[in-house]
Design a protein around this motif. Structure first.
Motif, mmCIF file in Angstrom:
data_model
loop_
_atom_site.group_PDB
_atom_site.id
_atom_site.type_symbol
_atom_site.label_atom_id
_atom_site.label_comp_id
_atom_site.label_asym_id
_atom_site.label_seq_id
_atom_site.Cartn_x
_atom_site.Cartn_y
_atom_site.Cartn_z
ATOM 1 N N MET A 43 100.847 4.835 -92.063
ATOM 2 C CA MET A 43 100.702 4.655 -93.518
ATOM 3 C C MET A 43 100.365 3.198 -93.811
ATOM 4 N N THR A 44 99.310 2.944 -94.551
ATOM 5 C CA THR A 44 98.922 1.575 -94.867
ATOM 6 C C THR A 44 99.572 1.138 -96.165
ATOM 7 N N LYS A 45 99.579 -0.157 -96.386
ATOM 8 C CA LYS A 45 100.120 -0.699 -97.623
ATOM 9 C C LYS A 45 99.101 -1.623 -98.265
ATOM 10 N N ALA A 46 99.132 -1.727 -99.583
ATOM 11 C CA ALA A 46 98.183 -2.574 -100.299
ATOM 12 C C ALA A 46 98.615 -4.031 -100.213
ATOM 13 N N THR A 47 97.637 -4.927 -100.252
ATOM 14 C CA THR A 47 97.962 -6.345 -100.282
ATOM 15 C C THR A 47 98.398 -6.717 -101.685
ATOM 16 N N GLU A 48 99.475 -7.486 -101.797
ATOM 17 C CA GLU A 48 100.008 -7.857 -103.098
ATOM 18 C C GLU A 48 99.462 -9.196 -103.570
ATOM 19 N N VAL A 49 99.259 -10.133 -102.658
ATOM 20 C CA VAL A 49 98.787 -11.463 -103.012
ATOM 21 C C VAL A 49 97.572 -11.800 -102.164
ATOM 22 N N LEU A 50 96.511 -12.224 -102.821
ATOM 23 C CA LEU A 50 95.310 -12.601 -102.085
ATOM 24 C C LEU A 50 95.564 -13.904 -101.338
ATOM 25 N N PRO A 51 95.107 -14.012 -100.095
ATOM 26 C CA PRO A 51 95.270 -15.256 -99.349
ATOM 27 C C PRO A 51 94.563 -16.412 -100.047
ATOM 28 N N ASP A 52 95.212 -17.588 -100.063
ATOM 29 C CA ASP A 52 94.571 -18.774 -100.633
ATOM 30 C C ASP A 52 94.346 -19.853 -99.583
ATOM 31 N N THR A 53 94.478 -19.472 -98.303
ATOM 32 C CA THR A 53 94.179 -20.376 -97.196
ATOM 33 C C THR A 53 93.342 -19.625 -96.167
ATOM 34 N N VAL A 54 92.655 -20.384 -95.316
ATOM 35 C CA VAL A 54 91.848 -19.755 -94.276
ATOM 36 C C VAL A 54 92.752 -19.046 -93.262
ATOM 37 N N ALA A 72 83.558 -9.900 -100.509
ATOM 38 C CA ALA A 72 84.536 -10.564 -101.371
ATOM 39 C C ALA A 72 85.216 -9.563 -102.303
ATOM 40 N N GLN A 73 84.448 -8.636 -102.848
ATOM 41 C CA GLN A 73 85.011 -7.639 -103.761
ATOM 42 C C GLN A 73 85.965 -6.699 -103.041
ATOM 43 N N ARG A 74 85.614 -6.301 -101.832
ATOM 44 C CA ARG A 74 86.490 -5.400 -101.068
ATOM 45 C C ARG A 74 87.806 -6.082 -100.696
ATOM 46 N N LEU A 75 87.747 -7.382 -100.490
ATOM 47 C CA LEU A 75 88.970 -8.123 -100.179
ATOM 48 C C LEU A 75 89.823 -8.355 -101.417
ATOM 49 N N GLY A 76 89.214 -8.164 -102.600
ATOM 50 C CA GLY A 76 89.965 -8.298 -103.841
ATOM 51 C C GLY A 76 89.708 -9.566 -104.625
ATOM 52 N N ALA A 117 95.334 -7.879 -90.091
ATOM 53 C CA ALA A 117 96.013 -6.724 -90.679
ATOM 54 C C ALA A 117 95.036 -5.598 -90.962
ATOM 55 N N ILE A 118 93.813 -5.954 -91.384
ATOM 56 C CA ILE A 118 92.783 -4.933 -91.628
ATOM 57 C C ILE A 118 92.423 -4.222 -90.324
ATOM 58 N N GLU A 119 92.274 -4.991 -89.256
ATOM 59 C CA GLU A 119 91.916 -4.394 -87.968
ATOM 60 C C GLU A 119 93.034 -3.522 -87.418
ATOM 61 N N ARG A 120 94.278 -3.852 -87.773
ATOM 62 C CA ARG A 120 95.411 -3.025 -87.331
ATOM 63 C C ARG A 120 95.712 -1.904 -88.320
ATOM 64 N N ARG A 121 94.909 -1.845 -89.404
ATOM 65 C CA ARG A 121 95.054 -0.821 -90.448
ATOM 66 C C ARG A 121 96.417 -0.879 -91.122
ATOM 67 N N GLU A 122 96.881 -2.095 -91.348
ATOM 68 C CA GLU A 122 98.170 -2.291 -92.000
ATOM 69 C C GLU A 122 98.036 -2.486 -93.508
ATOM 70 N N VAL A 123 96.804 -2.563 -94.006
ATOM 71 C CA VAL A 123 96.566 -2.729 -95.437
ATOM 72 C C VAL A 123 95.513 -1.729 -95.882
ATOM 73 N N ASP A 124 95.453 -1.506 -97.191
ATOM 74 C CA ASP A 124 94.503 -0.532 -97.744
ATOM 75 C C ASP A 124 93.146 -1.170 -98.013
ATOM 76 N N ILE A 125 92.602 -1.809 -97.017
ATOM 77 C CA ILE A 125 91.264 -2.388 -97.094
ATOM 78 C C ILE A 125 90.493 -1.913 -95.873
ATOM 79 N N VAL A 126 89.327 -1.320 -96.113
ATOM 80 C CA VAL A 126 88.514 -0.814 -95.015
ATOM 81 C C VAL A 126 87.217 -1.617 -94.960
ATOM 82 N N LEU A 127 86.966 -2.222 -93.814
ATOM 83 C CA LEU A 127 85.734 -2.973 -93.607
ATOM 84 C C LEU A 127 84.982 -2.387 -92.422
ATOM 85 N N GLY A 128 83.673 -2.265 -92.579
ATOM 86 C CA GLY A 128 82.852 -1.820 -91.465
ATOM 87 C C GLY A 128 82.707 -2.921 -90.434
ATOM 88 N N SER A 129 82.100 -2.586 -89.311
ATOM 89 C CA SER A 129 81.967 -3.544 -88.221
ATOM 90 C C SER A 129 81.156 -4.761 -88.646
#
Length: 301
Positions: free
Chosen positions: A1-12, A72-76, A21-33
């Motif tokens: 079960m994935t979880k949504a990100t609550e706070v957008l990262p403000d650092t690299v 950028a939009q997919r990341l939020g 986390a996206i690659e481990r499918r721990e968040v509700d963000i799906v990115l293609g290769s």
């Protein structure tokens, strides 16, 4: 079960953790290769990402600019400029900005035709000017012209290379109307200069990445005291825009080793010309009076 990100990262580093986390499918963000490859490349070259335009990055990464916008939009982040702000902050107020800009010139120095660089620079500046004009809000432009023409006092403020822009605007506007100068013209300091302004007076500030902290602070303090701030800056995410009543966004990406000033100067000329038109015969009389003084002074030499 994935979880949504609550706070957008403000650092690299936060972005890298999000990518993991996206690659481990721990968040509700799906990115293609392809998107994961692009994000990885951005993270691995934070300075390049911070100082390059979206079109330059797209070309370097062999993707369309729309790919970066969608990422950028997919990341939020809503748009690429918001994502790019993360990388800009990483440079700690531009610690490596100028050397990074210059390094791009060195990379391209193998071209035996030195005029090629001038040609490319000219094309980039033309694109900056065209983009700047497209972004100008007619209502903001009109209201800014009215303020510059009618405010009791107008002060212009910029540091480093933007000091030359401030001098240019102050000189041009001072030809048309009274009580115009750069903010620190008396050299008593910014605090004393601001103390001479009242609520409703106008302060024009200019800065772009890497933003000069003292200019940002000056704009914030002025706005808190009821001074109407007009900002000439680089994007809607600029910290100057937060303090300004009216803002103009000026793209300045080019081969120059510092911030490009061409589009800023054109915007300044456009505002000054519009003020002259707005003042009508009053501006003509002011210019004739100046001509008379110049003539009298020349005759006395």
């Amino acid at each position: 079960m994935t979880k949504a990100t609550e706070v957008l990262p403000d650092t690299v580093s936060g972005l890298k953790q999000l990518l993991d986390a996206i690659e481990r499918r721990e968040v509700d963000i799906v990115l293609g290769s392809s998107s994961r490859r692009v994000l990885t490349a951005l993270i691995e070259s934070p300075q390049r990402t911070a100082v390059s335009s979206i079109n330059e990055l797209a070309q370097q990464l062999a993707v369309n600019a729309s790919t970066l916008s969608r990422l950028a939009q997919r990341l939020g982040y809503g748009g690429f400029s918001k994502l790019q702000d993360v990388f800009r902050r990483e440079l700690t107020e531009g610690k490596h900005f100028y050397s990074e800009q210059a390094s791009r010139l060195v990379v391209n120095s193998s071209d035996p035709d030195t005029l090629n660089q001038l040609t490319r620079l000219g094309r980039q500046e033309s694109a900056n000017i065209a983009s700047m004009i497209e972004q100008v809000d007619p209502t903001v432009f009109l209201h800014s012209v009215e303020l510059l023409a009618s405010a009791r006092r107008v002060r212009i403020h910029g540091m480093r290379q933007f000091h030359s822009l401030a001098l240019f605007i102050a000189y041009g506007l001072g030809m048309l109307r009274p009580d115009v100068s750069t903010l620190d013209t008396g050299r008593q300091g910014v605090a004393d200069a601001l103390a001479q302004l009242d609520e409703g007076d106008v302060l024009v500030v200019s800065s772009c990445f890497p933003y000069t902290p003292s200019v940002l602070a000056t704009a914030e303090v002025a706005a808190r005291h009821g001074i109407k701030v007009i900002a000439l800056t680089d994007s809607a995410s600029s910290p100057l825009a937060k303090s300004a009543l009216h803002s103009f966004y000026v793209p300045n990406h080019s081969l120059f080793f510092s911030n490009s000033m061409c589009a800023f100067m054109l915007l300044a000329q456009g505002l000054l010309s519009a003020v002259a038109s707005h003042l009508g015969e009053a501006s003509v009389s002011a210019l004739k009076h100046r001509e008379t003084l110049i003539s009298e002074l020349n005759a006395s030499l």
